[in-house]
Every structure is written in structure tokens, then in C-alpha cells.
Design a protein around this motif. Structure first.
Motif, PDB file in Angstrom:
ATOM      1  N   ARG A  34       0.850  -1.175   0.000  1.00  0.00           N
ATOM      2  CA  ARG A  34       0.000   0.000   0.000  1.00  0.00           C
ATOM      3  C   ARG A  34       0.889   1.230   0.000  1.00  0.00           C
ATOM      4  N   PRO A  36       2.400   4.792   1.124  1.00  0.00           N
ATOM      5  CA  PRO A  36       2.473   5.409   2.450  1.00  0.00           C
ATOM      6  C   PRO A  36       1.327   6.391   2.647  1.00  0.00           C
ATOM      7  N   SER A  37       0.963   6.604   3.886  1.00  0.00           N
ATOM      8  CA  SER A  37      -0.189   7.455   4.165  1.00  0.00           C
ATOM      9  C   SER A  37       0.101   8.927   3.906  1.00  0.00           C
ATOM     10  N   THR A  38       1.340   9.348   4.030  1.00  0.00           N
ATOM     11  CA  THR A  38       1.696  10.748   3.790  1.00  0.00           C
ATOM     12  C   THR A  38       3.042  10.816   3.077  1.00  0.00           C
ATOM     13  N   SER A  41       5.853  10.205   5.567  1.00  0.00           N
ATOM     14  CA  SER A  41       6.154   8.809   5.918  1.00  0.00           C
ATOM     15  C   SER A  41       6.927   8.115   4.797  1.00  0.00           C
ATOM     16  N   SER A  45      10.559   6.514   5.391  1.00  0.00           N
ATOM     17  CA  SER A  45      10.815   5.137   4.964  1.00  0.00           C
ATOM     18  C   SER A  45      12.085   5.080   4.109  1.00  0.00           C
TER      19      SER A  45
END
Length: 88
Positions: A34, A36-38, A41, A45
């Protein structure tokens, strides 16, 4: 005349195929990550991957790619440390 019949038959087949494929469910991709949410992030990473490499070049590349991110200064600090201690 037969050329027109073949064209009409081909058009009918293609129309049926388009309708059939448009109503088919899209297969779910297995094993994909998936996103990353932002964006932050995603950058963090990437920094973790850079840490795993641990080389001066990796830290410099990270800082060049993300010059305005707070981790850029940390990457440059670690690159400088790696320059002073080549075995790190």
C-alpha cells in the motif's frame, strides 16, 4: 459486399468484447504494498533504507533528494561522520 458483412461482424464482436470486459471485476494485485499514508512517511521510509546502506554516498543522495526535509540535515551529519570514519 462480403467485405461489409465481415466488417459488421467484426464490429459486433468487438462491441461484445468491450461490453464484457467493461463489466468484469478488476483482479486484485497480490503482494503489492500500500502507498504510504503521507509524503513525510514515504521520506522517512526512504531514510530507513538509507540507514541500512549506511554509506556516505547514500546519505548525500538522500539529502540531495529531500533538501527541505528535517532528515536532510541528519543525513548530511551522518555523511560527514562517515567521511571522517571511512569504516562506518
Amino acid at each position: 459486399m462480403s467485405r461489409h458483412r465481415h466488417a459488421a461482424a467484426l464490429a459486433l464482436i468487438l462491441t461484445g468484447w468491450l461490453i464484457a470486459t467493461a463489466t468484469m471485476p478488476v483482479p486484485r494485485a497480490e503482494g503489492t504494498m500500500r502507498p504510504p499514508s503521507t509524503p513525510d512517511s514515504a521520506i522517512r521510509s526512504e531514510f530507513r533504507v538509507t540507514e541500512k546502506h549506511g554509506t556516505r554516498d547514500a546519505y548525500i543522495l538522500f539529502a540531495q533528494r529531500h533538501p527541505n526535509h528535517p532528515l536532510a540535515s541528519e543525513a548530511l551529519r551522518r555523511a560527514d561522520k562517515a567521511k571522517q570514519h571511512p569504516n562506518m
